[in-house]
Design a protein around this motif. Structure first.
Motif, short mmCIF file in Angstrom:
data_model
loop_
_atom_site.label_atom_id
_atom_site.label_comp_id
_atom_site.label_asym_id
_atom_site.label_seq_id
_atom_site.Cartn_x
_atom_site.Cartn_y
_atom_site.Cartn_z
N TYR A 55 16.92 -2.77 0.47
CA TYR A 55 15.89 -1.84 0.93
C TYR A 55 16.04 -1.48 2.42
N TRP B 207 15.74 2.10 4.44
CA TRP B 207 14.45 2.76 4.69
C TRP B 207 14.04 2.66 6.16
N HIS C 152 10.78 0.64 -3.67
CA HIS C 152 11.32 1.84 -3.03
C HIS C 152 10.21 2.86 -2.75
N TRP D 160 8.26 1.83 0.28
CA TRP D 160 8.93 2.18 1.53
C TRP D 160 8.89 3.69 1.78
#
Length: 441
Positions: free
Chosen positions: A351, A354, A407, A410
């Motif tokens: 992740y 982001w 996701h 974020w």
């Protein structure tokens, strides 16, 4: 004149960045040292507990923001009596609030952890950290005021020394208490509390150097002025609403993250720390913007405000871009500094990209924040935060919670930063560029 302004801005930005690099070391040290333990429960517990401290401490960070802008304006107008009045009134307010928080700490812990989501072991670790760190409430809020006052007087080097001393001590105590004495989360909290009181003591020593200047105007100072406190609280209330909405946004993000499991919560906590570090880099320019904008408002110089805002926006974006490039280098080394857990490191890497949109959009938002804080336009900041939180963040974040998708969570933060940049940018353009007014009304 322009060269002097640019030189002052760049000098303040440099010292602010160096000072700000040490600020996130408080939570960085807590997370990184605890991450060296076999269990990731302690890291997750501190992340959960920090949601409460965001409200209890950073919710009152308006004490720093308003003090910087108002002091810079007083200094720009060479009104030294007002400068000391701002300091003393804000200190009285900060210490008073800090003592109230300390007295109500047991109740605040009980209510806070009953609302937060998390596994039993995570909440237990978070509670231990809370008990230790809440002790620092009066010192932490006093440090907001003292930091703001010295920044408003363009004394960024003083703030640099204070933060370096406090955070070096915090890191050292973290290693001692956590890794050698096995105090775990409680040890991390105690280390932070001690460092905050040490920072207050350092600032107080430096205040004695201002005694000659103070004695020149002390007979004119009115600490308990109703009008003075009304003006201060009016500005602070707008900034407080803005700050509470900011904290709520990140708190909801973390609380929704906890519903995805302790490993995802720990991974998101790592990325959040990196975002904080990047934000503090950019804030070096934003805080310099506060000081310079305050001085220019004190001098009634709107032309200078437009020029320095353009320079600050370019500087903030450049700093953000440089930081993102460093963070996103293809290596797990940085994430492994925070955790020994391979699943947590893998999630953080998954992740991690982001960080880029959040900080690039955020760079504009942070600079505009500094600009409007410097000229004491709290209502503009408040309104921008209301729109950004309600329209740009919450619907997407709630969608991510329902979908159980990190996701999307974020994405909600990226959208939120974009919303702040747009709403503040539109107002700045209309107020200072489209209508080319030459003075403040």
């Amino acid at each position: 004149m322009n060269l002097l302004l640019e030189k002052k801005f760049l000098t303040l930005t440099f010292f602010n960045i160096i000072a700000n690099l040490t600020v996130p070391l408080t939570s960085f040290a807590d997370v990184a040292v605890l991450g060296q333990l076999e269990s990731h429960t302690f890291v997750a517990g501190v992340a959960l507990s920090n949601i409460l401290f965001d409200y209890l401490f950073w919710g009152f960070s308006f004490l720093r923001m308003s003090t910087t802008g108002l002091t810079a304006q007083a200094e720009g107008n060479e009104n030294y009596k007002e400068s000391f009045q701002i300091l003393l009134r804000s200190l009285l307010l900060g210490v008073g609030i800090g003592i109230l928080i300390l007295l109500a700490s047991t109740y605040l812990e009980k209510v806070g952890f009953s609302v937060l989501e998390g596994e039993k072991e995570v909440k237990s670790a978070g509670g231990e950290y809370f008990k230790a760190r809440i002790i620092s409430a009066p010192a932490t809020l006093s440090n907001f005021v003292l930091t703001g006052w010295f920044l408003g007087r363009s004394k960024s080097a003083t703030v640099l020394v204070a933060t370096v001393i406090a955070n070096v001590v915090n890191i050292g105590l973290n290693f001692w208490f956590v890794l050698f004495l096995d105090w775990n989360a409680y040890g991390a909290g105690i280390a932070t509390s001690i460092s905050q009181y040490l920072m207050s003591a350092f600032f107080i020593v430096l205040l004695f150097k201002e005694k000659n200047r103070f004695f020149q105007v002390y007979h004119e100072i009115k600490i308990f002025s109703v009008k003075g406190y009304t003006s201060l609280l009016t500005l602070n209330s707008d900034i407080m609403i803005r700050t509470l909405l900011l904290i709520t946004t990140f708190s909801l993000f973390r609380n929704y993250s906890s519903g995805l499991g302790s490993e995802t919560l720990a991974a998101n906590a790592i990325l959040h720390q990196l975002i904080l570090i990047g934000a503090f880099w950019i804030d070096g320019a934003a805080i310099a913007m506060e000081t310079v904008a305050g001085n220019l408002k004190g001098n009634n110089n709107t032309v200078g405000l437009r020029k320095i805002l353009k320079m600050a926006l370019v500087s903030g974006f450049g700093i953000s871009l440089f930081f993102c490039i460093l963070i996103l280098l293809p290596s797990e080394f940085l994430f492994e500094l925070f955790s020994k857990s391979k699943p947590v490191v893998a999630l953080a890497k998954e992740y991690g990209y982001w960080i880029t949109p959040i900080l690039l959009f955020g760079s504009f938002a942070f600079i505009f924040d500094g600009f409007f804080l410097g000229i004491s336009e709290g209502k503009i900041l408040r309104n921008s935060m209301i729109v950004s939180s309600i329209l740009f963040f919450f619907p997407i974040a709630y969608w991510g919670k329902i979908q159980n998708n990190n996701h999307i969570l974020w994405l909600s933060l990226s959208s939120y930063m974009l919303g702040r940049a747009i709403t503040l940018g539109v107002v700045a353009y209309k107020k200072f560029f489209l209508i080319r007014q030459e003075s403040f009304s």
